[in-house]
Design an enzyme around this catalytic site. Structure first.
Site, mmCIF file in Angstrom:
data_model
loop_
_atom_site.group_PDB
_atom_site.id
_atom_site.type_symbol
_atom_site.label_atom_id
_atom_site.label_comp_id
_atom_site.label_asym_id
_atom_site.label_seq_id
_atom_site.Cartn_x
_atom_site.Cartn_y
_atom_site.Cartn_z
ATOM 1 N N ASP A 199 76.632 1.834 30.881
ATOM 2 C CA ASP A 199 77.923 1.556 30.255
ATOM 3 C C ASP A 199 78.530 0.228 30.745
ATOM 4 O O ASP A 199 78.177 -0.281 31.809
ATOM 5 C CB ASP A 199 78.929 2.663 30.620
ATOM 6 N N HIS A 204 81.251 1.577 23.175
ATOM 7 C CA HIS A 204 82.100 2.120 24.239
ATOM 8 C C HIS A 204 83.519 1.568 24.069
ATOM 9 O O HIS A 204 84.166 1.237 25.043
ATOM 10 C CB HIS A 204 81.463 1.672 25.561
ATOM 11 N N HIS A 258 87.427 -1.121 26.190
ATOM 12 C CA HIS A 258 87.380 -0.077 27.218
ATOM 13 C C HIS A 258 88.702 0.683 27.289
ATOM 14 O O HIS A 258 89.238 0.982 28.366
ATOM 15 C CB HIS A 258 87.014 -0.639 28.598
ATOM 16 N N HIS A 280 76.043 2.010 35.248
ATOM 17 C CA HIS A 280 76.830 0.905 34.689
ATOM 18 C C HIS A 280 76.146 -0.440 34.921
ATOM 19 O O HIS A 280 75.694 -0.717 36.033
ATOM 20 C CB HIS A 280 78.228 0.885 35.331
HETATM 21 ZN ZN ZN Z 1 83.128 2.611 30.813
#
Ligand code: ZN
Length: 204
Positions: free
Chosen positions: A29, A80, A84, A174
């Site tokens: 992510d 995503h 954010h 991530h």
């Molecule tokens: Zn995130």
């Protein structure tokens, strides 16, 4: 374009994708990031495995070369949100804009419309599920979280993944959103360990 409204996100790989074998899905992510995403891609290439990248729309728009290299390496790209955003308390129109702009940014960059979505902070709501369904977006969560975003040390990240993982797990990590050098080091360790343990890397 629309799909059925989900009542919860998907937490594990569907059994139909496992074909009776041991599978794991790696997800990344908060990218694309010009420093860390290429490092992650190098590791995945070395071990000949694929992952799913849930990218932030505005980062995808800012780094089209990075997102194209993700696609060129055969990985899946989901979104995503554009910025954010925490969607939990946002009204439908704002949710639609946050999700829709990210989907459009990825489509414009890669030529393919993404259909996988992950809510920032794991904050879904009924509105989010409804808007995602209208836009053909399937919500994907995870069942393995090594909390790499908190930089607990690469050894800790790696051992958390290996302790929590099971057949059909979706692993959260991530490749953006801060200094991800610990995540990169952890991937170098746990990816080959998972392969040696018999896991086949699949999509979500
Ligand atoms: Zn995130």
């Amino acid at each position: 374009m629309g799909i059925p409204v989900q009542r919860k996100p998907r937490y594990v790989v569907p059994a139909s994708a496992a074909h009776g074998t041991k599978v794991v899905a790696l997800t990344l992510d908060d990218g694309p990031d010009p420093a860390y995403t290429p490092e992650v891609l190098k590791i995945l290439r070395k071990h000949d495995v694929t992952a799913t990248f849930f990218v932030i729309g505005r980062s995808a728009a800012a780094h089209p070369d990075v997102i194209r290299s993700i696609v060129a390496d055969g990985h899946a790209v989901g979104t995503h949100t554009w910025s954010h955003a925490n969607l939990r308390r946002l009204p439908a129109g704002k949710v639609r804009t946050e999700v829709g702009r990210a989907v459009e940014a990825v489509a414009a960059t890669t030529g393919r419309t993404p259909d996988l979505f992950r809510a920032p902070y794991g904050n879904w709501s009924r509105t989010v599920f409804e808007e995602c369904a209208a836009m053909g977006q399937t919500s994907i969560a995870w069942d393995v979280d090594p909390r790499d975003w908190d930089n607990p040390g690469s050894a800790h990240i790696s051992s958390e993944v290996l302790d929590q993982v099971g057949n059909r797990s979706i692993v959260l990590a991530h490749d953006g959103g801060g200094d991800r050098s610990q995540t990169v080091r952890a991937l170098r360790h746990f990816v080959p360990v998972l392969i040696d343990s018999g896991y086949r890397f699949v999509g979500v």
